[in-house]
Design a protein around this motif. Sequence first.
Motif, short mmCIF file in Angstrom:
data_model
loop_
_atom_site.label_atom_id
_atom_site.label_comp_id
_atom_site.label_asym_id
_atom_site.label_seq_id
_atom_site.Cartn_x
_atom_site.Cartn_y
_atom_site.Cartn_z
N ARG A 103 0.66 -1.25 -0.03
CA ARG A 103 -0.23 0.05 0.13
C ARG A 103 0.84 1.11 0.08
O ARG A 103 1.96 1.15 0.29
N ARG A 104 0.42 2.19 -0.60
CA ARG A 104 0.80 3.58 -0.45
C ARG A 104 0.87 4.37 0.99
O ARG A 104 0.43 3.80 1.70
N TYR A 105 1.71 5.40 1.15
CA TYR A 105 1.78 6.04 2.43
C TYR A 105 0.48 6.91 2.59
O TYR A 105 0.07 7.45 1.30
N CYS A 106 -0.17 7.20 3.52
CA CYS A 106 -1.47 7.80 3.71
C CYS A 106 -1.12 9.16 4.61
O CYS A 106 -0.43 9.23 5.63
N ALA A 107 -1.76 10.34 3.93
CA ALA A 107 -1.50 11.49 4.50
C ALA A 107 -2.12 11.64 5.93
O ALA A 107 -1.68 12.63 6.70
N ASP A 108 -3.18 10.92 6.19
CA ASP A 108 -4.00 11.17 7.33
C ASP A 108 -3.50 10.15 8.36
O ASP A 108 -3.91 10.06 9.50
N ASN A 109 -2.14 9.50 8.13
CA ASN A 109 -1.59 8.56 9.13
C ASN A 109 -0.32 9.24 9.75
O ASN A 109 0.65 9.29 8.87
N PRO A 110 -0.31 9.58 11.05
CA PRO A 110 0.94 9.97 11.34
C PRO A 110 2.21 9.56 11.22
O PRO A 110 3.29 9.86 11.02
N GLU A 111 2.22 8.06 11.57
CA GLU A 111 3.44 7.10 11.18
C GLU A 111 3.79 7.14 9.79
O GLU A 111 4.98 7.20 9.43
N ASP A 112 2.84 7.14 8.85
CA ASP A 112 3.17 7.45 7.52
C ASP A 112 3.87 8.53 6.96
O ASP A 112 4.74 8.73 6.39
N VAL A 113 3.36 9.52 7.55
CA VAL A 113 3.86 11.12 7.26
C VAL A 113 5.27 11.19 7.80
O VAL A 113 6.02 11.53 7.06
N GLN A 114 5.73 10.56 9.09
CA GLN A 114 6.80 10.71 9.65
C GLN A 114 7.66 9.91 8.74
O GLN A 114 8.99 10.12 8.48
N ALA A 115 7.37 8.55 8.17
CA ALA A 115 8.09 7.85 7.67
C ALA A 115 8.53 8.59 6.24
O ALA A 115 9.69 8.50 5.61
N PHE A 116 7.51 9.10 5.72
CA PHE A 116 7.56 9.67 4.44
C PHE A 116 8.55 10.84 4.30
O PHE A 116 9.54 11.23 3.63
N LYS A 117 8.70 11.76 5.55
CA LYS A 117 9.45 12.72 5.66
C LYS A 117 10.78 12.21 5.95
O LYS A 117 11.90 12.65 5.42
N SER A 118 11.02 11.25 6.70
CA SER A 118 12.42 10.48 6.69
C SER A 118 13.12 10.27 5.65
O SER A 118 14.31 10.28 5.30
N VAL A 119 12.31 9.90 4.55
CA VAL A 119 12.78 9.35 3.19
C VAL A 119 13.13 10.59 2.52
O VAL A 119 14.39 10.63 2.03
N LEU A 120 12.43 11.79 2.60
CA LEU A 120 12.73 13.15 2.05
C LEU A 120 13.95 13.39 2.37
O LEU A 120 14.98 14.15 1.69
#
Length: 258
Positions: free
Chosen positions: A231-248
Amino acid sequence: MTKSTGFSLELLTRPATERLAYFENYTVAHPRLKEVYEILMRTIAEPAGASFIFIYGPSGIGKTTLRLRVEQKLTELALPKLESDRSRVPVVGVEAVAPESRNFNWKDYYTRALIALEEPLIDHKFDYGVRGISRDTFGKINVESKVVAPALRRALENALIHRHPDVFFVDEAQHFGKMASGYKLQDQLDCLKSVANMTGILHCLLGTYELLTFRNLSGQLSRRSVDIHFRRYCADNPEDVQAFKSVLLTLPLRQSYG
């Protein structure tokens, strides 16, 4: 899934096209990719009677990258055994090409799969036992246009049994569902099931969510398959948002590329 280690400052002196190519080809081991990778590797090692693995998710999520990384790892793990069994191919990957017409081209699929099973050791080639399939002076496989799909399928079954890969990957597997009117999706599924049953080789189908329709046709197949949702990362999931920021934050700075 390459771990980020930064980049050489020398890269900043290279032409813009080279710097841009580096940035575009840069891959980061993000949490979702690592999670699916680990599940897939465990399932291949211990399929528990499963004949199929279905990996489905949105386009561009990284399914092909996942497949290539798993192929690389399985090949590395098999290297010690290949010294004593050089006819074996540890893993095979092929793409189910979208047909130019409305009907999926099984002949093209079987041909591509046979070519994917080839390797450069001519001393370990074998006869497919099908008229119209031969080898040139370099040991490369040639398939004459007159060879029909059922014959190619028998050749593929023989090749899979002989090479005995740990898993047979089919990328873009949702294309199996492309067919002209009058054909049933169940017929497409039965072809795949038959090859898996005849060879005993674990098949892993990767595709978009269209693959779910294909996979849910058979209750018997459901009992003999493993589903992995990429699945893709979800903008309304705090853990997904943090993981996405870490990747960036692990990516090379875009402004460094001019």
